[in-house]
Write a protein that holds these residues in place. Structure first.
Motif, PDB file in Angstrom:
ATOM      1  N   LEU A 258       1.322   6.020  11.987  1.00 44.91           N
ATOM      2  CA  LEU A 258       2.547   5.628  12.671  1.00 44.91           C
ATOM      3  C   LEU A 258       3.367   4.780  11.706  1.00 44.91           C
ATOM      4  O   LEU A 258       2.815   3.997  10.925  1.00 44.91           O
ATOM      5  N   VAL A 259       4.671   4.923  11.743  1.00 44.28           N
ATOM      6  CA  VAL A 259       5.502   4.317  10.706  1.00 44.28           C
ATOM      7  C   VAL A 259       5.350   2.804  10.641  1.00 44.28           C
ATOM      8  O   VAL A 259       5.366   2.220   9.540  1.00 44.28           O
ATOM      9  N   ASP A 260       5.171   2.136  11.762  1.00 46.40           N
ATOM     10  CA  ASP A 260       5.025   0.681  11.718  1.00 46.40           C
ATOM     11  C   ASP A 260       3.703   0.272  11.074  1.00 46.40           C
ATOM     12  O   ASP A 260       3.659  -0.647  10.248  1.00 46.40           O
ATOM     13  N   SER A 261       2.617   0.967  11.421  1.00 47.95           N
ATOM     14  CA  SER A 261       1.337   0.646  10.790  1.00 47.95           C
ATOM     15  C   SER A 261       1.312   1.081   9.333  1.00 47.95           C
ATOM     16  O   SER A 261       0.598   0.486   8.513  1.00 47.95           O
ATOM     17  N   MET A 262       2.129   2.106   8.984  1.00 48.28           N
ATOM     18  CA  MET A 262       2.242   2.523   7.588  1.00 48.28           C
ATOM     19  C   MET A 262       2.797   1.383   6.739  1.00 48.28           C
ATOM     20  O   MET A 262       2.287   1.087   5.649  1.00 48.28           O
ATOM     21  N   VAL A 263       3.838   0.737   7.233  1.00 46.92           N
ATOM     22  CA  VAL A 263       4.425  -0.384   6.496  1.00 46.92           C
ATOM     23  C   VAL A 263       3.408  -1.508   6.342  1.00 46.92           C
ATOM     24  O   VAL A 263       3.254  -2.081   5.248  1.00 46.92           O
ATOM     25  N   TYR A 264       2.691  -1.803   7.411  1.00 50.10           N
ATOM     26  CA  TYR A 264       1.686  -2.865   7.358  1.00 50.10           C
ATOM     27  C   TYR A 264       0.614  -2.550   6.319  1.00 50.10           C
ATOM     28  O   TYR A 264       0.300  -3.375   5.448  1.00 50.10           O
ATOM     29  N   ARG A 265       0.056  -1.339   6.391  1.00 44.68           N
ATOM     30  CA  ARG A 265      -1.011  -0.968   5.458  1.00 44.68           C
ATOM     31  C   ARG A 265      -0.516  -0.885   4.028  1.00 44.68           C
ATOM     32  O   ARG A 265      -1.258  -1.208   3.082  1.00 44.68           O
ATOM     33  N   MET A 266       0.728  -0.449   3.849  1.00 47.62           N
ATOM     34  CA  MET A 266       1.253  -0.305   2.498  1.00 47.62           C
ATOM     35  C   MET A 266       1.296  -1.641   1.763  1.00 47.62           C
ATOM     36  O   MET A 266       1.059  -1.717   0.558  1.00 47.62           O
ATOM     37  N   PHE A 267       1.587  -2.706   2.503  1.00 49.07           N
ATOM     38  CA  PHE A 267       1.628  -4.021   1.874  1.00 49.07           C
ATOM     39  C   PHE A 267       0.259  -4.686   1.815  1.00 49.07           C
ATOM     40  O   PHE A 267       0.047  -5.579   0.996  1.00 49.07           O
ATOM     41  N   ARG A 268      -0.668  -4.255   2.661  1.00 48.58           N
ATOM     42  CA  ARG A 268      -2.011  -4.822   2.642  1.00 48.58           C
ATOM     43  C   ARG A 268      -2.938  -4.087   1.673  1.00 48.58           C
ATOM     44  O   ARG A 268      -3.750  -4.702   0.986  1.00 48.58           O
ATOM     45  N   GLU A 269      -2.841  -2.759   1.665  1.00 46.06           N
ATOM     46  CA  GLU A 269      -3.730  -1.957   0.830  1.00 46.06           C
ATOM     47  C   GLU A 269      -2.996  -0.725   0.289  1.00 46.06           C
ATOM     48  O   GLU A 269      -3.290   0.411   0.665  1.00 46.06           O
ATOM     49  N   PRO A 270      -2.032  -0.931  -0.599  1.00 48.72           N
ATOM     50  CA  PRO A 270      -1.243   0.195  -1.124  1.00 48.72           C
ATOM     51  C   PRO A 270      -2.077   1.211  -1.894  1.00 48.72           C
ATOM     52  O   PRO A 270      -1.675   2.373  -2.014  1.00 48.72           O
ATOM     53  N   GLU A 271      -3.229   0.780  -2.386  1.00 49.21           N
ATOM     54  CA  GLU A 271      -4.085   1.696  -3.140  1.00 49.21           C
ATOM     55  C   GLU A 271      -4.711   2.758  -2.240  1.00 49.21           C
ATOM     56  O   GLU A 271      -5.339   3.713  -2.733  1.00 49.21           O
TER      57      GLU A 271
END
Length: 388
Positions: A258-271
């Motif tokens: 989901l786009v909101d969780s995508m943003v969250y994960r991208m900044f927490r674990e972009p790898e």
């Protein structure tokens, strides 16, 4: 040199061997600086292209100066003139677009020239690599990332069909959102094919030097739990591309965010991300946000890609606050020019530019103010050219 850059450069080197053979002897590039710092970074990119030695750039480079932008609209009443489109279609192999100062309020008769360009030239995907050996995450840890964001480029809310009405409780506005099977399928096909292409290149690099070490993976971004019709169609269509191709199913992993969780994960674990594919607006937001992982919008390139044409475009905007001061970071535009070269078959020349830019950044001695330095646009450009 950190492993992410070594991996990326070796991948580009192998791609060069495959693509240069098909390149023509002349490459004509349309230059569309448009507004603000576009007028500084596009000439910088041209200067770097012209500095390429003949042993890596065998083709003769021709440049065509073209008009577009909000400032052009203010003078002539059109933001993307027909003569620009005719020149691109009739005599150019690709183009570089600088930046546009689109107003935040409605202006009668105006529409974004880059959005129009994507539609008129059928540039249906915006491809944005986000690569760093030391990406700054929300936790403060530095992590190596090698992510490719593919943004559907022609639909979503960016069709710009908006209306304003008077209601019993005051004014209200309505925007139409278009999601089609056709556009979603093309974006999905590009995502899965590029995941395989990236994996093919990685297999030729020692595993210890790869940033992404697992199977290729495509992450489908949507919000179909709320927008069940439009995002539902997007999700189903992209998944259908995967389900209908035996090679994709056997070689590529798939997940959804989901786009909101995508943003969250991208900044927490972009790898955690390899290839990310998203509808137009989500992709726009995600890719700009991803620039924070590598330090500045001034570093992030992109390419607007169709089946027969490509337009390199730095991710940053027109930055009117620094326009004309010779302090804009030209790296994103220079890297966008390299992406154009890759797409048009000049992989060796693209690799030379990538390496030169990387060396300038690694030294840390010549940095524009957005990176904490005091160097000018001219100085950064000259440093890159010197290494070519």
């Amino acid at each position: 040199m950190h492993s992410a850059l070594r991996s990326f450069q070796k991948i580009a080197a192998h791609r060069a061997a495959y693509t240069t053979a098909s390149a023509s002897k002349t490459l004509t590039i349309g230059l569309i600086p448009a507004d603000g710092i576009g007028r500084e970074v596009i000439p910088a990119a041209r200067q770097v292209l012209e500095a390429l030695p003949s042993n890596v750039m065998p083709a003769q480079l021709n440049f065509v100066d073209l008009d577009a932008g909000f400032e052009y609209f203010q003078k002539h009443g059109v933001a993307l003139p027909e003569k620009t489109l005719e020149a691109l279609k009739g005599g150019c192999d690709g183009a570089l677009f600088g930046a546009v100062s689109s107003p935040s309020h409605k202006v009668a008769g105006y529409s974004s020239p880059i959005v129009g360009l994507r539609k008129k030239m059928d540039l249906y995907a915006n491809v944005r690599p986000v690569i760093s050996g030391a990406a700054a995450t929300a936790s403060g840890e530095k992590r190596a990332i090698d992510m490719l964001i593919i943004r559907e480029n022609t639909e979503c809310l960016y069709i710009k069909e908006e209306e304003q009405h008077d209601g019993p409780d005051g004014k209200y506005a309505v925007a139409k959102r278009r999601i089609s099977e056709f556009a979603s399928r093309r974006a999905g096909e590009m995502a899965f094919s590029m995941a395989l292409q990236r994996d093919s290149m990685r297999q030729q690099v020692p595993e210890a030097e790869r940033t992404w070490k697992g199977r290729p993976k495509v992450t489908i971004v949507h919000k179909s739990n709320v927008l069940s019709v439009t995002d539902g169609l997007w999700r189903e269509t992209v998944r259908g591309v995967y389900a209908g191709n035996a090679e994709y199913k056997s070689k590529v992993d798939i997940e959804e965010q989901l786009v909101d969780s995508m943003v969250y994960r991208m900044f927490r674990e972009p790898e955690a991300f390899d290839v990310v594919v998203a509808p137009n607006m989500y992709g726009d937001i995600i890719s700009d946000g991803a620039a924070a992982l590598v330090g500045s919008l001034g570093l992030v390139p992109s390419a607007n890609v169709g089946d027969s044409f490509v337009v390199g475009e730095p991710v940053h905007g027109s930055a009117p606050d620094i326009a004309g001061k010779n302090i804009a970071n030209p790296v994103a535009a220079i890297r966008s020019a390299a992406m154009l070269l890759e797409r048009t078959g000049y992989g060796s020349a693209a690799l030379a530019i990538y390496r030169a830019v990387d060396k300038v950044l690694e030294t840390g001695q010549i940095k524009t103010p957005d990176l904490g330095g005091k160097a000018t646009t001219t100085e950064v450009t000259a440093a890159v050219c010197k290494l070519l």
